[in-house]
Write a protein that holds these residues in place. Structure first.
Motif, mmCIF file in Angstrom:
data_model
loop_
_atom_site.group_PDB
_atom_site.id
_atom_site.type_symbol
_atom_site.label_atom_id
_atom_site.label_comp_id
_atom_site.label_asym_id
_atom_site.label_seq_id
_atom_site.Cartn_x
_atom_site.Cartn_y
_atom_site.Cartn_z
ATOM 1 N N PRO A 16 -7.912 13.956 -2.961
ATOM 2 C CA PRO A 16 -7.892 12.554 -2.837
ATOM 3 C C PRO A 16 -8.629 11.828 -1.814
ATOM 4 C CG PRO A 16 -6.063 13.710 -1.621
ATOM 5 C CD PRO A 16 -6.794 14.614 -2.094
ATOM 6 N N MET B 14 -10.746 7.981 -0.261
ATOM 7 C CA MET B 14 -10.825 6.550 -0.483
ATOM 8 C C MET B 14 -12.468 6.152 -0.833
ATOM 9 S SD MET B 14 -8.168 5.029 2.354
ATOM 10 C CE MET B 14 -9.133 5.176 3.741
ATOM 11 N N HIS C 145 -19.200 11.350 1.058
ATOM 12 C CA HIS C 145 -20.328 12.017 1.571
ATOM 13 C C HIS C 145 -20.117 13.634 1.434
ATOM 14 C CE1 HIS C 145 -17.157 12.568 4.365
ATOM 15 N NE2 HIS C 145 -16.897 11.369 4.737
ATOM 16 N N HIS D 126 -16.769 15.114 1.793
ATOM 17 C CA HIS D 126 -15.859 15.068 0.651
ATOM 18 C C HIS D 126 -16.383 16.043 -0.438
ATOM 19 C CE1 HIS D 126 -15.513 10.640 1.952
ATOM 20 N NE2 HIS D 126 -14.409 11.036 1.762
ATOM 21 N N LEU E 180 -15.255 19.482 -0.133
ATOM 22 C CA LEU E 180 -13.726 19.569 -0.636
ATOM 23 C C LEU E 180 -13.681 19.927 -2.145
ATOM 24 C CD1 LEU E 180 -11.730 16.821 1.065
ATOM 25 C CD2 LEU E 180 -12.471 19.226 1.853
ATOM 26 N N MET F 160 -7.968 19.240 1.540
ATOM 27 C CA MET F 160 -8.063 18.297 2.705
ATOM 28 C C MET F 160 -8.955 18.741 3.923
ATOM 29 S SD MET F 160 -4.351 16.252 2.530
ATOM 30 C CE MET F 160 -4.893 14.621 2.642
ATOM 31 N N GLY F 161 -9.357 17.726 4.484
ATOM 32 C CA GLY F 161 -10.285 18.237 5.436
ATOM 33 C C GLY F 161 -9.761 18.244 6.888
ATOM 34 N N ASP G 11 -9.512 15.312 9.400
ATOM 35 C CA ASP G 11 -8.259 14.134 9.903
ATOM 36 C C ASP G 11 -7.023 15.292 10.214
ATOM 37 O OD1 ASP G 11 -9.135 11.234 8.895
ATOM 38 O OD2 ASP G 11 -10.085 12.675 7.598
ATOM 39 N N PRO H 90 -12.966 22.905 6.434
ATOM 40 C CA PRO H 90 -13.435 22.727 7.692
ATOM 41 C C PRO H 90 -14.487 21.515 7.814
ATOM 42 C CG PRO H 90 -14.810 24.593 6.756
ATOM 43 C CD PRO H 90 -13.706 24.186 6.105
ATOM 44 N N THR H 91 -14.551 20.703 8.994
ATOM 45 C CA THR H 91 -15.275 19.609 9.061
ATOM 46 C C THR H 91 -16.621 19.618 8.766
ATOM 47 O OG1 THR H 91 -13.504 18.836 10.715
ATOM 48 C CG2 THR H 91 -15.756 17.669 10.693
ATOM 49 N N LEU H 92 -17.212 18.846 8.000
ATOM 50 C CA LEU H 92 -18.683 18.984 7.825
ATOM 51 C C LEU H 92 -19.367 18.041 8.867
ATOM 52 C CD1 LEU H 92 -18.533 20.814 5.335
ATOM 53 C CD2 LEU H 92 -20.504 19.533 4.480
ATOM 54 N N MET I 152 -19.110 14.002 9.892
ATOM 55 C CA MET I 152 -19.387 13.112 8.659
ATOM 56 C C MET I 152 -18.104 12.260 8.578
ATOM 57 S SD MET I 152 -21.387 15.309 5.931
ATOM 58 C CE MET I 152 -23.040 15.926 6.451
HETATM 59 P P1 AMP Z 1 -11.333 9.716 3.269
HETATM 60 O O1 AMP Z 1 -11.866 9.477 2.049
HETATM 61 O O2 AMP Z 1 -11.833 9.373 4.762
HETATM 62 O O3 AMP Z 1 -9.938 9.424 3.194
HETATM 63 O O4 AMP Z 1 -11.178 11.710 3.172
HETATM 64 C C1 AMP Z 1 -10.733 12.181 2.230
HETATM 65 C C2 AMP Z 1 -10.579 13.389 2.334
HETATM 66 O O5 AMP Z 1 -11.980 14.106 2.725
HETATM 67 C C3 AMP Z 1 -9.695 13.831 3.684
HETATM 68 O O6 AMP Z 1 -8.951 14.988 3.261
HETATM 69 C C4 AMP Z 1 -10.579 14.047 4.790
HETATM 70 O O7 AMP Z 1 -9.938 14.856 5.793
HETATM 71 C C5 AMP Z 1 -11.617 14.510 4.045
HETATM 72 N N1 AMP Z 1 -13.086 14.440 5.035
HETATM 73 C C6 AMP Z 1 -13.309 13.317 5.582
HETATM 74 N N2 AMP Z 1 -14.405 13.663 6.251
HETATM 75 C C7 AMP Z 1 -14.800 14.755 6.258
HETATM 76 C C8 AMP Z 1 -15.747 15.801 6.895
HETATM 77 N N3 AMP Z 1 -16.568 15.393 7.543
HETATM 78 N N4 AMP Z 1 -15.639 17.319 6.485
HETATM 79 C C9 AMP Z 1 -14.652 17.625 5.676
HETATM 80 N N5 AMP Z 1 -13.542 16.855 5.150
HETATM 81 C C10 AMP Z 1 -13.767 15.688 5.524
#
Ligand code: AMP
Length: 282
Positions: free
Chosen positions: A28, A30, A34, A37, A40, A148-149, A152, A176-178, A186
């Motif tokens: 999922p 929004m 980038h 996403h 994932l 999920m990332g 968050d 992991p966080t990219l 990101m």
């Molecule tokens: P969002 O579109 O911001 O709601 O994020 C959608 C999904 O992408 C969520 O599970 C976020 O945690 C994940 N996400 C957002 N930024 C990053 C990142 N830099 N690295 C990894 N996952 C991310």
């Protein structure tokens, strides 16, 4: 890639896939996609047979109407990215589709402390709205795996609780966080940073890394480390830290023993943009 706008038609399609024995992965988002996403989506493609990505800017999780209005939308670029990574299904519902009875939908769960602290304290209603939409999406997609990332951090903990409380047959995979090459996590919100703010934003991850190194020394108390982080961020003109906190990585409660798994979490304002980041300390 097949694009669905209606839950019913997506459901009908996914039932057929599941009957063929395909395992479903769900990402999922929004939108304003980038590399974070994309990581994932790639993880889902490696683990499952069919990946569903959703793009839905959920109005009920925005406590700040300006943030909602300014949330970036890059739909045609998003579609290109999803095609390039060979995402099989995109779900792009309207607000009416997700909230047929209006936004004051009563479907809410009480997660207790874990949703009231940190982001919950600073963004009242945010996690209720987030959990509400994730629950609706999980009921539609019924994925085997949800990706999920870690970016968050609090969100993924709460979604883990949601899956348990609602007994969803879905396994949460936290990726992991990219980061950009200078360390900035990101985020879709990064495009709203002007040049000067973008330069300053590197200080968030730098501070987290500094605190991680400093936390290895038992003589530095956690209170001192939190204060040091706030001081370092506040000292930079243009940066306004909202919180910097070291917590138990599972409960988000204050750490009692340094042997507990710990995470440092922060929210910072730079140039009118609110950014969050976190780092596991041990
Ligand atoms: P969002 O579109 O911001 O709601 O994020 C959608 C999904 O992408 C969520 O599970 C976020 O945690 C994940 N996400 C957002 N930024 C990053 C990142 N830099 N690295 C990894 N996952 C991310």
């Amino acid at each position: 890639m097949i694009v669905f706008k209606h839950a019913q038609s997506l459901d009908r399609y996914l039932i057929k896939c599941k009957n063929r024995g395909q395992k479903i992965g769900f990402v999922p988002t929004m939108g304003a996609l980038h590399q974070g996403h994309i990581s994932l989506i790639k993880a889902s493609k490696e683990t499952t047979d069919l990946t569903v990505c959703s793009i839905f800017v959920n109005p009920t999780q925005f406590n700040d109407p300006t943030d909602f209005q300014n949330y970036p939308s890059t739909l045609s670029a998003d579609m290109d990215i999803l095609l390039a990574v060979e995402c099989e299904v995109l779900f792009m519902p309207s607000v009416k589709e997700m909230y047929p009875n209006g936004l004051s939908d009563p479907l809410k769960i009480d997660f207790g402390f874990i949703a009231q602290t940190l982001e919950g304290e600073h963004r009242p209603g945010h996690f209720e709205g987030m959990a509400q939409i994730v629950e609706k999406l999980l009921r539609i997609v019924k994925p085997d795996f949800l990706f999920m990332g870690q970016k968050d951090y609090q969100q993924q903990l709460i979604v883990g609780q949601l899956i348990k409380k609602r007994k969803f047959d879905t396994r949460l995979m936290v990726c992991p966080t990219l980061r950009e090459s200078d360390g900035l996590a990101m985020s879709s919100r990064n495009v709203r940073l002007d040049k000067k703010s973008r330069k300053l934003a590197v200080k968030i991850s730098e501070t987290l890394k500094f605190i991680k190194t400093a936390s290895a020394k038992p003589s530095n108390t956690l209170k001192q480390l939190e204060q040091e982080a706030i001081n370092r961020l506040q000292a930079i003109k243009g940066i306004d830290p909202e919180y910097f906190s070291i917590r138990n990585a599972t409960t988000l409660k204050p750490v009692r023993k340094r042997t507990e798994k710990m995470v440092a979490l922060t929210a910072v304002w730079i140039g009118g943009v609110r950014l969050i980041d976190n780092l596991l300390l041990n």
